[in-house]
Write an enzyme that holds these catalytic residues in place. Structure first.
Site, short mmCIF file in Angstrom:
data_model
loop_
_atom_site.label_atom_id
_atom_site.label_comp_id
_atom_site.label_asym_id
_atom_site.label_seq_id
_atom_site.Cartn_x
_atom_site.Cartn_y
_atom_site.Cartn_z
N SER A 123 0.83 -1.43 -0.08
CA SER A 123 -0.09 0.01 0.02
C SER A 123 0.92 1.25 -0.12
O SER A 123 0.20 2.44 -0.17
CB SER A 123 -1.00 -0.06 1.08
OG SER A 123 -2.01 -0.76 0.89
N LYS A 126 -0.02 3.55 -2.80
CA LYS A 126 -0.98 4.82 -2.73
C LYS A 126 -0.29 6.14 -2.58
O LYS A 126 -1.16 7.08 -2.89
CB LYS A 126 -1.90 4.53 -1.46
CG LYS A 126 -2.69 3.25 -1.39
CD LYS A 126 -3.81 3.01 -0.37
CE LYS A 126 -4.71 1.93 -0.55
NZ LYS A 126 -3.98 0.68 -0.42
N SER A 362 -5.80 3.53 4.30
CA SER A 362 -5.47 2.59 3.24
C SER A 362 -6.57 1.89 2.58
O SER A 362 -6.55 0.59 2.32
CB SER A 362 -4.39 1.34 3.83
OG SER A 362 -3.52 1.09 3.02
N LYS A 472 3.11 6.29 5.14
CA LYS A 472 2.16 5.44 4.74
C LYS A 472 2.79 3.91 4.98
O LYS A 472 3.76 3.47 4.42
CB LYS A 472 2.05 5.62 3.26
CG LYS A 472 1.07 4.54 2.43
CD LYS A 472 -0.40 5.05 2.80
CE LYS A 472 -1.26 4.04 2.60
NZ LYS A 472 -1.32 2.76 3.50
#
Length: 529
Positions: A123, A126, A362, A472
């Site tokens: 993720s 992203k 997320s 993140k």
């Protein structure tokens, strides 16, 4: 005065969340990528701040020169040999690492370890989606669901057909559609003489290449379609029956799906092998079989398998409940009659709010819906995973990110075919820091111990990392990544990327503190000596 990454107020979000506890194959593992498994709390903490006053590259250089003496002591402790020593001491034996660290004030690379090795980003992908969507779609972008039809006579009859154009809005709900139908009634439409056509994309691909088969029935891997209602996800509960090992299902009975079970509960943990399985059958029929260890109810979050059929059946229900009489049927189409005019519409939240939710929790569906929208916007044709991948690479290359040796498959990071290096993620994070268009994204990143997927992550919800890391997360089976910013003190911030792939099950189970948390903790200790 430098930008304060870690001193902002926090307020609880009112958005409720559901979590996937276990289902399909490795159902008791919390290692899958996605909205529910990376975000490990019952409520998020949202960050509300004014637009951050970040330094431009020239200001960074001037600031670096003016504070070089004050910064020298900290940086003296953080030489490449120091980082390499920490890596050797803390690195797990069986996984692969790639690390990059940059001093944000000077832009100097302080440490690089396997910096160009391609890894599965999970993720952290992203971050690329957020930058590309901001650059190409713009902050005013919204998904729009609209009703089209022809003339309405004095008796309140809509002559001909009604068209509902779906746009892939990842946040569209039943309530939103019910409100659209109510708008028709309030505008004097009491009867639709023809059919209702749900307009989407013909032969759309619902899942990207490289998505793990075992994930496809679970909501964090919900199908990415023009037709999205309530996240294309249904929630229920598998409970043990009293006096037996048999199970029963509890879920809203008005949903146009079929859920059945032959699963059993191993209440006393007597079975050597106990595995729960989900079968995805035609017409949104789901069957649970096998065994679940324990005697407690299991919450379920199951992804709709056929979103177009689901939308067709939901809209049929909504018209049956409404004040608008439908003479015909609810059907599917991929085009609107050219004579039809706009009657009503619903807009999603604007892009910044969508990105905030995507980064904090997320959210895979938001990420991949924006990914397809990116492809549609660049190539002016229906968005696909392929067009989204080409568009993202083009947009980010234009922004100075070198993606020549990377591989982009989706916007969420769910695909096992995505490949990025720590250097490429470092470039994205530096772009976010330096470019005023992307600066607000920094404040949408989870803050250790306070918000999003870092609120309860092991090693980050307590000192010394609490309130000092904005980053993140990127986690799925065998992968535990982190990319963001570390606050050393009131003046100094570091940019870091830590990618760890190939994590075995033995590393996952007893190890309470991930490598990234141990390594960042060591940096803080070294910098404070």
């Amino acid at each position: 005065m430098p930008f304060k990454l870690f001193t902002t107020p926090y307020f609880p979000s009112r958005r409720p969340l559901w979590f996937i506890l276990t289902l399909v194959g490795a159902l008791t593992s919390a290692s899958q990528t996605g909205y529910s498994t990376e975000y490990a709390s019952a409520a998020t903490t949202a960050t509300r701040v004014s637009s951050p006053q970040l330094l431009t590259p020239l200001q960074v250089q001037a600031k670096s020169q003016s504070k070089s003496q004050a910064n020298a002591v900290t940086l003296q402790q953080l030489q490449p040999a120091t980082f390499e020593s920490m890596t050797r001491q803390l690195a797990p034996r069986h996984s692969q690492l790639a690390i990059g660290v940059v001093d944000l004030h000077s832009g100097q690379a302080l440490y690089q370890h396997n910096i160009d090795t391609l890894m599965q980003p999970a993720s952290t992908q992203k971050l690329l989606t957020a930058v590309a969507a901001t650059a190409e779609l713009g902050n005013a972008f919204r998904f729009t669901t609209a009703l089209y039809g022809q003339s309405v006579n004095q008796q309140g009859e809509l002559n001909g057909d009604l068209y509902i154009r779906f746009s892939g809005d990842p946040r569209l709900t039943r309530h939103d559609l019910r409100h659209l139908i109510q708008q028709l009634f309030e505008h004097g439409v009491h009867t639709i003489k023809g059919n209702v056509y749900l307009v989407g994309q013909a032969e759309e691909r619902l899942r990207a290449p490289g998505w793990v088969w075992d994930d496809l029935g679970i909501c964090y891997a919900a199908p990415v379609s023009q037709f999205v209602i309530d996240r294309n996800c249904i929630f229920g509960e598998l409970t043990p029956q009293l006096g037996s090992n048999q199970s029963q299902l509890n879920f809203p009975k008005d949903l146009p799906v079929t859920l059945t079970t032959s699963a059993e509960f191993d209440k006393n943990n007597q079975r050597a092998l106990c595995d729960l399985a989900l079968q995805r059958l035609p017409n949104n029929h789901f069957h649970l079989s096998g065994c679940f260890a324990g005697n407690q109810a299991l919450k379920l979050a199951i992804a709709i398998n056929e979103p177009a059929l689901y939308a067709q059946q939901v809209v049929t229900q909504l018209f049956a409940e409404s004040n608008v009489r439908l003479s015909g049927n609810v059907l599917l189409s991929n085009q609107i009659n050219k004579q039809a005019k706009l009657l009503a519409q619903h807009h999603s939240a604007a892009l910044p709010e969508l990105l905030s939710t995507m980064l904090l929790t997320s959210d895979n569906l938001i990420a991949d819906s924006l990914f397809k929208a990116l492809g549609a916007n660049v190539y002016q044709q229906p968005g696909t995973f392929l067009s989204g991948a080409k568009a993202m690479k083009q947009v980010l290359t234009d922004e100075g990110i070198d993606l020549d040796h990377g591989q982009i498959i989706d916007g969420s990071g769910l695909s096992r075919y995505n490949l990025l290096s720590a250097r490429q993620l470092t470039q994205v994070l530096m772009l976010i820091y330096q470019d005023e268009r992307f600066r607000p994204l920094m404040m949408h990143l989870p803050l250790a111990g306070r918000s999003g997927s870092l609120r309860y992550k092991s090693g980050y919800h307590q000192a010394p990392l609490q309130n000092k890391v904005r980053a993140k997360t990127g986690s799925m089976q065998g992968v535990d990544n982190l990319a963001g910013y570390l606050g050393l003190n009131a003046e100094d911030n570091l940019l870091f990327v830590i990618l760890e792939n190939g994590i075995g099950p033995q590393q996952k189970q007893p190890q309470p503190i991930p490598f990234s948390a141990q390594w960042l903790t060591a940096i803080l200790k070294e910098s404070s000596q």
